[in-house]
Design a protein around this motif. Structure first.
Motif, short mmCIF file in Angstrom:
data_model
loop_
_atom_site.label_atom_id
_atom_site.label_comp_id
_atom_site.label_asym_id
_atom_site.label_seq_id
_atom_site.Cartn_x
_atom_site.Cartn_y
_atom_site.Cartn_z
N GLU A 115 -17.35 91.85 94.64
CA GLU A 115 -18.66 92.46 94.87
C GLU A 115 -19.14 93.15 93.60
OE1 GLU A 115 -19.50 94.73 98.62
OE2 GLU A 115 -19.78 96.41 97.21
N LEU A 116 -20.40 92.96 93.26
CA LEU A 116 -21.03 93.64 92.13
C LEU A 116 -22.23 94.43 92.64
CD1 LEU A 116 -21.01 90.72 89.51
CD2 LEU A 116 -19.45 92.67 89.60
N ARG A 117 -22.47 95.59 92.03
CA ARG A 117 -23.56 96.46 92.46
C ARG A 117 -24.36 96.92 91.24
NH1 ARG A 117 -22.54 99.55 97.22
NH2 ARG A 117 -23.21 101.45 96.16
N TRP A 118 -25.70 96.93 91.39
CA TRP A 118 -26.58 97.42 90.35
C TRP A 118 -27.58 98.40 90.96
CZ3 TRP A 118 -25.60 92.13 90.90
CH2 TRP A 118 -24.84 91.53 89.89
N PRO A 119 -27.85 99.51 90.26
CA PRO A 119 -28.88 100.44 90.75
C PRO A 119 -30.24 99.74 90.84
CG PRO A 119 -27.55 101.45 89.04
CD PRO A 119 -27.19 100.00 89.04
N LEU A 120 -30.99 100.11 91.86
CA LEU A 120 -32.27 99.48 92.14
C LEU A 120 -33.29 100.58 92.35
CD1 LEU A 120 -33.52 96.64 92.66
CD2 LEU A 120 -33.01 96.99 95.08
N VAL A 121 -34.40 100.51 91.64
CA VAL A 121 -35.44 101.54 91.74
C VAL A 121 -36.59 100.97 92.56
CG1 VAL A 121 -36.99 103.08 90.49
CG2 VAL A 121 -34.77 102.47 89.49
N LEU A 122 -36.64 101.34 93.84
CA LEU A 122 -37.71 100.87 94.72
C LEU A 122 -38.87 101.86 94.68
CD1 LEU A 122 -35.59 99.76 97.81
CD2 LEU A 122 -36.33 98.39 95.86
N HIS A 123 -40.09 101.36 94.88
CA HIS A 123 -41.26 102.23 94.81
C HIS A 123 -42.32 101.74 95.79
CE1 HIS A 123 -43.26 99.05 92.49
NE2 HIS A 123 -42.15 98.97 91.76
N MET A 124 -43.30 102.58 96.01
CA MET A 124 -44.39 102.25 96.92
C MET A 124 -45.14 101.01 96.42
SD MET A 124 -44.36 104.44 99.40
CE MET A 124 -46.03 104.32 100.06
N GLY A 125 -45.59 100.20 97.35
CA GLY A 125 -46.35 99.02 96.98
C GLY A 125 -45.53 97.76 96.86
#
Length: 288
Positions: A252-262
């Motif tokens: 398993e690999l994990r990467w930070p994800l920056v979610l935003h409105m829209g």
């Protein structure tokens, strides 16, 4: 005689008061297989969390484990309610409610049935039933719900629903299935809540998101694996390199994800890899 077939995972989503209904649905799907599988070149595989999930831990709780193992891999979801709605989760009024929403958001066929059988007053919980009826009213506004008056009625309706789904799935003729295990790379978004102190020392909660890439295979490595994320997701992913990788079984690999409105509720991620010298690919819907 052996035959090539599509295998569809049918998840049974339900609170804990429907043991008889779960057994009935499983029997109905197995009965369909006995009658129709060779001609339709399709096998229906019932999946239920009590018998088909693997114990695991997640910072987001047990429901997150069920989501990743069963909901996200399901082709069709059958949801059943008798007199209980079930335990709340961090994001929904119950685990079953969260599973329904997650599957529907991913574009999967979801069939929801409510019991119309006589109430056993010795087991009746008025407050819990009120919660269920409120949820039922909210769900009614989003689509067509089913009812069943007996276990026989439920079995018939489930078979009819799945039969109807097969035409809409556009399966076509199955490709020849190679013997043995396959690499099973899959992508999901995982969210974790954490507490922090602001500049005035007040404790607050925020949500951190991660894109998780895993290989669910027990024995085969996904070699030269690449992910095509699309413009919506690529710019929000904190990742050092897009170079192909080899992903071993259960890795398993994990990467930070920056979610935003829209951002859209769902994106398509295209995976490409090689196994045993054969090129493979998969376009997977991922709920953000």
């Amino acid at each position: 005689m052996a035959f090539d077939a599509h295998v569809l995972e049918i998840m049974i989503s339900t609170p804990g008061d429907t043991a008889d209904e779960v057994a009935t649905v499983k029997d109905a799907l197995h009965g369909w297989n006995a009658d129709r599988a060779p001609g339709a070149q399709t096998i229906l595989l019932p999946r239920f969390w009590k018998t088909d999930s693997v114990p695991g831990l997640s910072p987001s709780g047990g429901q997150s484990v069920i989501n990743s193992q069963l909901v996200d891999n399901a082709d069709i979801v059958i949801a059943l309610f008798d007199r209980r709605l079930g335990q709340e989760t961090d994001t929904a009024v119950s685990g079953t409610a969260e599973e329904i929403a997650r599957a529907a958001d991913a574009g999967k066929p979801v069939h929801v049935y409510f019991s119309d059988e006589p109430i056993d007053r010795s087991k009746f919980d008025a407050d819990e039933y009120a919660r269920l009826e409120k949820f039922r009213a909210e769900l009614q506004a989003k689509g067509l719900l089913g009812v069943y008056s007996s276990l026989t009625d439920l079995a018939y309706k489930v078979r009819s629903a799945v039969e109807s789904d097969l035409g809409g799935l556009g399966l076509g003729a199955p490709s020849v299935v190679r013997k043995g295990e396959h690499a099973l790379p899959r992508v999901r978004v995982e969210k974790e809540k954490e507490q922090y102190s602001d500049s005035k020392g007040r404790v607050k909660t925020r949500t951190k998101s991660f894109l998780v890439l895993e290989n669910k295979s027990q024995s085969l490595t996904a070699e030269g694996l690449t992910m095509k994320l699309g413009d919506e997701l690529r710019s929000t992913l904190i990742r050092d390199s897009d170079d192909p990788i080899d992903l071993p079984p259960f890795a398993e690999l994990r990467w930070p994800l920056v979610l935003h409105m829209g951002m859209p509720d769902q994106v398509i991620v295209e995976l490409k890899w090689t196994e045993n010298g054969t090129a493979e690919s998969l376009k997977q819907p991922v709920t953000l």
